[in-house]
Structure formats: structure tokens, C-alpha cells
Design a protein around this motif. Structure first.
Motif, PDB file in Angstrom:
ATOM      1  N   ARG A  45      38.762  41.789  44.026  1.00  0.00           N
ATOM      2  CA  ARG A  45      39.821  41.336  42.525  1.00  0.00           C
ATOM      3  C   ARG A  45      38.417  40.575  41.839  1.00  0.00           C
ATOM      4  N   ASP A  46      37.737  40.705  41.205  1.00  0.00           N
ATOM      5  CA  ASP A  46      37.921  39.832  40.086  1.00  0.00           C
ATOM      6  C   ASP A  46      39.188  38.450  39.472  1.00  0.00           C
ATOM      7  N   PHE A  47      39.291  38.179  39.341  1.00  0.00           N
ATOM      8  CA  PHE A  47      40.756  36.740  38.715  1.00  0.00           C
ATOM      9  C   PHE A  47      39.934  36.294  37.477  1.00  0.00           C
ATOM     10  N   ALA A  85      38.668  38.077  35.626  1.00  0.00           N
ATOM     11  CA  ALA A  85      38.469  39.533  34.912  1.00  0.00           C
ATOM     12  C   ALA A  85      39.993  39.762  34.084  1.00  0.00           C
ATOM     13  N   HIS A  86      40.773  38.982  34.499  1.00  0.00           N
ATOM     14  CA  HIS A  86      41.926  39.469  34.423  1.00  0.00           C
ATOM     15  C   HIS A  86      42.881  38.784  33.540  1.00  0.00           C
ATOM     16  N   ASP A  87      42.865  38.846  32.196  1.00  0.00           N
ATOM     17  CA  ASP A  87      44.285  36.954  32.035  1.00  0.00           C
ATOM     18  C   ASP A  87      45.491  36.996  33.036  1.00  0.00           C
ATOM     19  N   ALA A  88      46.488  37.695  33.546  1.00  0.00           N
ATOM     20  CA  ALA A  88      47.468  37.517  34.242  1.00  0.00           C
ATOM     21  C   ALA A  88      46.943  36.375  34.805  1.00  0.00           C
ATOM     22  N   LEU A  89      46.467  37.459  36.116  1.00  0.00           N
ATOM     23  CA  LEU A  89      45.839  36.155  36.933  1.00  0.00           C
ATOM     24  C   LEU A  89      45.539  35.245  36.856  1.00  0.00           C
ATOM     25  N   GLN A  98      36.157  35.267  42.817  1.00  0.00           N
ATOM     26  CA  GLN A  98      36.585  36.793  43.407  1.00  0.00           C
ATOM     27  C   GLN A  98      37.140  36.557  44.821  1.00  0.00           C
TER      28      GLN A  98
END
Length: 183
Positions: free
Chosen positions: A11-13, A15-19, A28
Motif C-alpha cells: 500500500r502506498d499511503f 497515493a490515497h487522500d483518505a489514508l 509505503q
């Protein structure tokens, strides 16, 4: 080995606005679980992916039980030697005290406690009637929560990378991982 079964998730944090809204540190994350015979091994790797450091403060909450056997009959082993003193809100005060949790029947004992994890990866154990579950913190988890509520037939031996509330309180227990490093 040929009989290994595994799962890897990346998971690339960043790359995800919510994360990033929930945990605003670009990194990563790689989670891997491998089952070899009766042994499940879980590893987690964190690597900063941005220009700033990433605080390392996470853990797992494996709730264990022995179905069909009353919790009062379970034998437990909690190989800790040092406990983190907690305040009335159940948050660490920074004080540590010697501790010994006697091996034996869980019985009516309850736990909601924070400890320094065993440095030699000695396993936490719940066993009864020929069944045994061992949970060892092999690397990277210097703290342990032990939770056994009075009203549920479970016990949790929880590996933690930092004491509870370390993200808020900071302090020497909170590791800040610099760009280019891996945890």
C-alpha cells in the motif's frame, strides 16, 4: 518451502487522500503473511516515500481463544519482566515497574495492561486440553499489550511498536523513520 502458503499486500499511503487524511505521513507499507505447517508468520515493512520522517506507532490485536473450553481452564504464559505504569485513562505515564505474571490458569484473572515485550522472543501462550497457541514477537515490537476482559472468552497478546498514545505524547519511545530507512 513447497508447502508454504502466503499473502503479500502493498500500500502506498501517499497515493490515497483518505489514508493521508487519517495518517499524514507519506510511506509505503508491505504486509506479508506466510503459513508453513501450523506456523503463521506475519511481517510488516514501513518505508518513507516522501521528504519527511514517518512515526512508527502501530500494532496488531490478535484475540485468541480455545473454543469449547472455559477460559477459567486456560493455562497462560506471559513472559514479561517490566510493566508500563498507566494512568486512570489507561495511558502510559512514562514510569516502568518490575513485573511478573505467573504462569498458570487464567481462571478469573483479567488483564488490560501494557508491558515491555520479552527481548528474547519468548512466546506468550494460551493452552489447555492438549491445544496450545504460542505468539512470539520476533522483531520490531518492543511493547506488548495483554488484554483479557472478565466478560469474554478471549485473551489478546498484542505486539506494539510503541506504547499507546505515543503519536500524541512523542517521547523517546516514538521512533521517527527518516527517508531512505526501512522498519
Amino acid at each position: 518451502a513447497d508447502d508454504d502458503v502466503g499473502l503479500v499486500a502493498d500500500r502506498d499511503f501517499a497515493a490515497h487522500d483518505a489514508l493521508m487524511a487519517a495518517y499524514p505521513f507519506a510511506h509505503q507499507l508491505r504486509f506479508a503473511a506466510t503459513l508453513t505447517g501450523p506456523t503463521l508468520t506475519i511481517s510488516t515493512v514501513v518505508q518513507p516515500s516522501g521528504d519527511g520522517p514517518v512515526p512508527i506507532a502501530f500494532g496488531y490485536h490478535p484475540y485468541l481463544r480455545l473454543p469449547g473450553l472455559a477460559r477459567e481452564e486456560w493455562h497462560i504464559e506471559v513472559p514479561v519482566r517490566e510493566q508500563l505504569r498507566l494512568d486512570v485513562q489507561m495511558l502510559p505515564t512514562g514510569e516502568r515497574v518490575d513485573a511478573e505474571v505467573f504462569a498458570g490458569r487464567l481462571g478469573a484473572r483479567t488483564f488490560d495492561d501494557a508491558f515491555v515485550a520479552p527481548v528474547d522472543a519468548a512466546p506468550f501462550v494460551v493452552a489447555a486440553d492438549g491445544r496450545r497457541i504460542e505468539l512470539a514477537f520476533l522483531a520490531g515490537y518492543p511493547y506488548a499489550q495483554v488484554f483479557a476482559p472478565p466478560d469474554d472468552d478471549v485473551i489478546a497478546f498484542e505486539p506494539m511498536t510503541a506504547p499507546t498514545n505515543a503519536l500524541v505524547d512523542g517521547g523517546p519511545e516514538l521512533l521517527l523513520l527518516a527517508p531512505g530507512e526501512r522498519y
